[in-house]
Enzyme design. Structure first.
Site, short mmCIF file in Angstrom:
data_model
loop_
_atom_site.label_atom_id
_atom_site.label_comp_id
_atom_site.label_asym_id
_atom_site.label_seq_id
_atom_site.Cartn_x
_atom_site.Cartn_y
_atom_site.Cartn_z
CG ASP A 31 -2.04 1.00 1.14
OD1 ASP A 31 -3.21 0.58 1.14
OD2 ASP A 31 -1.76 2.22 1.05
CG ASP A 57 2.88 3.85 -6.98
OD1 ASP A 57 1.98 3.17 -7.51
OD2 ASP A 57 3.00 5.07 -7.14
CB ILE A 58 0.04 -0.92 -7.63
CG1 ILE A 58 -0.79 0.32 -7.98
CG2 ILE A 58 -0.47 -1.60 -6.37
CD1 ILE A 58 -2.18 0.00 -8.50
CB ALA A 81 -8.45 1.99 -6.67
CB THR A 132 -16.82 0.18 -8.52
OG1 THR A 132 -18.01 0.93 -8.32
CG2 THR A 132 -16.12 0.77 -9.73
CD GLU A 134 -19.31 4.76 -8.16
OE1 GLU A 134 -18.99 5.78 -8.76
OE2 GLU A 134 -19.26 4.64 -6.92
CB VAL A 214 -28.40 16.08 1.35
CG1 VAL A 214 -29.15 15.26 0.31
CG2 VAL A 214 -28.40 15.40 2.71
CE1 TYR A 215 -21.97 16.64 -1.94
CE2 TYR A 215 -21.68 14.75 -3.37
CZ TYR A 215 -21.17 15.65 -2.46
OH TYR A 215 -19.86 15.54 -2.09
CG ASP A 289 -26.78 16.82 -7.87
OD1 ASP A 289 -26.11 16.05 -7.16
OD2 ASP A 289 -27.74 16.45 -8.57
P1 NAD Z 1 -9.76 3.51 -0.21
O1 NAD Z 1 -9.60 4.79 -0.95
O2 NAD Z 1 -10.29 3.53 1.18
O3 NAD Z 1 -8.36 2.73 -0.14
C1 NAD Z 1 -7.50 2.65 -1.25
C2 NAD Z 1 -6.15 2.15 -0.72
O4 NAD Z 1 -5.27 2.03 -1.85
C3 NAD Z 1 -5.50 3.12 0.27
O5 NAD Z 1 -4.98 2.39 1.36
C4 NAD Z 1 -4.38 3.75 -0.55
O6 NAD Z 1 -3.25 4.14 0.24
C5 NAD Z 1 -4.03 2.64 -1.52
N1 NAD Z 1 -3.42 3.14 -2.75
C6 NAD Z 1 -3.86 4.17 -3.52
N2 NAD Z 1 -3.02 4.35 -4.58
C7 NAD Z 1 -2.06 3.38 -4.46
C8 NAD Z 1 -0.94 3.03 -5.25
N3 NAD Z 1 -0.63 3.71 -6.37
N4 NAD Z 1 -0.18 1.98 -4.87
C9 NAD Z 1 -0.49 1.29 -3.73
N5 NAD Z 1 -1.51 1.59 -2.94
C10 NAD Z 1 -2.30 2.62 -3.31
O7 NAD Z 1 -10.66 2.60 -1.16
P2 NAD Z 1 -11.73 1.48 -0.77
O8 NAD Z 1 -13.04 2.12 -0.58
O9 NAD Z 1 -11.16 0.60 0.28
O10 NAD Z 1 -11.78 0.68 -2.16
C11 NAD Z 1 -10.91 -0.42 -2.41
C12 NAD Z 1 -11.21 -0.96 -3.80
O11 NAD Z 1 -12.56 -1.38 -3.86
C13 NAD Z 1 -11.02 0.05 -4.92
O12 NAD Z 1 -10.45 -0.61 -6.02
C14 NAD Z 1 -12.44 0.52 -5.23
O13 NAD Z 1 -12.55 0.91 -6.58
C15 NAD Z 1 -13.21 -0.75 -4.96
N6 NAD Z 1 -14.63 -0.55 -4.54
C16 NAD Z 1 -14.95 0.30 -3.53
C17 NAD Z 1 -16.28 0.44 -3.13
C18 NAD Z 1 -16.68 1.34 -1.98
O14 NAD Z 1 -17.88 1.51 -1.72
N7 NAD Z 1 -15.75 1.92 -1.23
C19 NAD Z 1 -17.28 -0.29 -3.79
C20 NAD Z 1 -16.90 -1.16 -4.83
C21 NAD Z 1 -15.58 -1.29 -5.19
P1 TYD Z 2 -20.13 8.44 -2.05
O1 TYD Z 2 -20.08 7.92 -0.66
O2 TYD Z 2 -19.13 9.48 -2.46
O3 TYD Z 2 -20.08 7.19 -3.01
P2 TYD Z 2 -20.32 7.09 -4.64
O4 TYD Z 2 -20.33 8.44 -5.21
O5 TYD Z 2 -19.12 6.30 -5.05
O6 TYD Z 2 -21.61 6.36 -4.80
O7 TYD Z 2 -21.57 9.05 -2.28
C1 TYD Z 2 -22.74 8.25 -2.13
C2 TYD Z 2 -23.92 9.09 -2.53
O8 TYD Z 2 -24.07 10.15 -1.58
C3 TYD Z 2 -23.75 9.76 -3.88
O9 TYD Z 2 -25.01 9.79 -4.54
C4 TYD Z 2 -23.31 11.16 -3.54
C5 TYD Z 2 -24.00 11.42 -2.21
N1 TYD Z 2 -23.28 12.34 -1.28
C6 TYD Z 2 -23.96 13.42 -0.71
O10 TYD Z 2 -25.17 13.66 -0.96
N2 TYD Z 2 -23.28 14.24 0.16
C7 TYD Z 2 -21.95 14.03 0.46
O11 TYD Z 2 -21.37 14.82 1.23
C8 TYD Z 2 -21.29 12.90 -0.13
C9 TYD Z 2 -19.84 12.62 0.18
C10 TYD Z 2 -22.00 12.08 -0.99
#
Ligand code: NAD
Ligand code: TYD
Length: 356
Positions: A31, A57-58, A81, A132, A134, A214-215, A289
């Site tokens: 990480d 770094d990856i 990521a 994801t 998304e 809230v957006y 928004d």
């Molecule tokens: P996060 O941002 O909390 O953590 C990302 C981690 O990656 C951090 O520890 C950061 O230091 C590390 N990192 C970033 N750039 C790096 C690099 N170049 N080399 C090595 N390490 C690096 O993210 P998360 O929410 O834990 O998400 C993890 C994965 O899951 C991501 O790939 C994200 O796209 C995917 N994901 C997240 C969600 C969600 O709701 N959070 C949902 C679906 C998928």
């Molecule tokens: P987020 O947690 O950033 O996840 P993602 O955009 O990856 O789905 O946001 C979740 C939802 O909440 C998204 O529709 C944006 C909204 N949002 C707010 O309304 N207010 C905020 O301050 C944030 C961070 C997100």
């Protein structure tokens, strides 16, 4: 042993902790420790010989080669990521670098390592790419949920960069036979979630007496999954997923954002009533928004259920209650992540009103 990337972030650290709680198989955790990486998340495994942390770094090909050669993992689980949509709107460059170039370098290093393995280790090896929902874009209200064959229509720099990495992973399977698995998961929530994302931001701001931003109209829909359920899905796919396949992972739990914010306020009203009286709902503020804001995400998780027998263990009610309780019990962790870099970001995104 397994190599995990991004294991100091939100989902990665939950995955490492769960992995070591359930198995004695060691984890090498690579990480870079960006603003989102936090070794505090891994404090409970500090000094545990089964966890080897490497800051790096990856995108560093030499480091990847050295780690793979030294530790000889049987699997790689790729979380690392840039993950925040709003940050990708303000500055996409890091997303291109880590999510696309970094994933490419990782694939190259893994391909070279895997190609040189003896036949039995080569056959058993897996690389699991964590992605994801998304990447599929936005759904209209009556559209069916995203299945694994839904077309890719990413709308933000974040989702476009994740889509690019998914395509590279797919291509490495088809072109080189690399034994990959991909999971596309919905929005996660739970412990160690950085308070820039909706659920932890609302909890932390509510407790600090700050506005709850809230957006737009707050009616955007997300499908929320408790993070430890995502971790169990990843373990299951790694164990039994069919090589080259994609598995969508979700919570069967679509909620508009405003309902999430109301549920958090109601739990806080119960668990830690406001000193000033009244409900935390009074702190809700509608703000501008997000540009290009996706209206609705929903995951059709029938494939992972029918093929691999996975279903989430938590309901939204149980998972959110656990999450709010965790933030109430872990004020120290919250203060730790509210460092200078975090405050700068909140100022840029919301202005002084929310950050104050
Ligand atoms: P996060 O941002 O909390 O953590 C990302 C981690 O990656 C951090 O520890 C950061 O230091 C590390 N990192 C970033 N750039 C790096 C690099 N170049 N080399 C090595 N390490 C690096 O993210 P998360 O929410 O834990 O998400 C993890 C994965 O899951 C991501 O790939 C994200 O796209 C995917 N994901 C997240 C969600 C969600 O709701 N959070 C949902 C679906 C998928
Ligand atoms: P987020 O947690 O950033 O996840 P993602 O955009 O990856 O789905 O946001 C979740 C939802 O909440 C998204 O529709 C944006 C909204 N949002 C707010 O309304 N207010 C905020 O301050 C944030 C961070 C997100």
């Amino acid at each position: 042993m397994i190599l995990v990337t991004g294991g100091a972030g939100f989902i990665g650290s939950n995955f490492v902790l769960d992995w070591l709680a359930q198995s004695d198989e060691p984890v090498v955790n690579l990480d870079r420790l960006t603003y989102a990486g936090n070794l505090q998340n891994l404090a409970s495994v500090q000094g545990d010989a089964r966890h080897v942390f490497v800051q790096g770094d990856i995108a560093d090909a030499a480091l990847l080669k050295q780690l793979l050669t030294t530790h000889q993992p049987r699997a790689v689980v790729h979380f690392a990521a840039e993950s925040h949509v709003d940050r990708s709107i303000h500055g996409p460059e890091d997303f291109i670098q880590t999510n696309i170039v970094g994933s490419f370098r990782l694939l190259e290093a893994v391909r070279a390592y895997w190609s040189g393995l003896p036949a039995d280790a080569k056959a058993a090896f897996r690389m699991l790419h964590v992605s994801t929902d998304e990447v599929y874009g936005s759904l209209a209200p009556q559209d069916p949920a995203f299945s694994e064959t839904h077309r890719y229509e990413p709308n933000s720099p974040y989702s476009a960069s994740k889509a690019a990495s998914d395509h590279l992973v797919r291509a490495y399977h088809h072109t080189y036979g690399l034994p990959v698995l991909t999971t596309n998961c919905s929005n996660n929530y739970g412990p160690y979630h950085f308070p820039e994302k909706l659920i932890p931001l609302m909890i932390v701001n509510a407790l600090a007496g700050k506005p709850l931003p809230v957006y737009g109209d707050g009616m955007q829909i997300r499908d929320w999954l408790y993070v430890r359920d995502h971790c169990s899905a990843i373990r299951r796919v790694l164990q039994a997923g069919r090589m080259g396949e994609v598995y969508n992972v979700g919570g069967w739990n679509e909620q508009p954002n405003i309902a999430i914010v109301h549920a958090i306020c109601d739990l806080l009203d119960e668990l830690q009533p406001r000193a000033a009286g009244g409900s935390y709902r009074q702190q809700i503020t509608y703000v501008a928004d997000r540009p290009g804001h996706d209206r609705r995400y929903a995951i059709d998780a029938r494939k992972i259920e029918s093929e691999l027998g996975w279903r989430p263990a938590e309901t939204f009610a149980t998972g959110l209650r656990k999450t709010v309780a965790w933030y109430l019990a872990n004020g120290e962790w919250v203060r730790g992540v509210q460092s200078g870099a975090y405050r700068d970001w909140v100022n840029k995104q919301y202005g002084a009103a929310v950050a104050a």
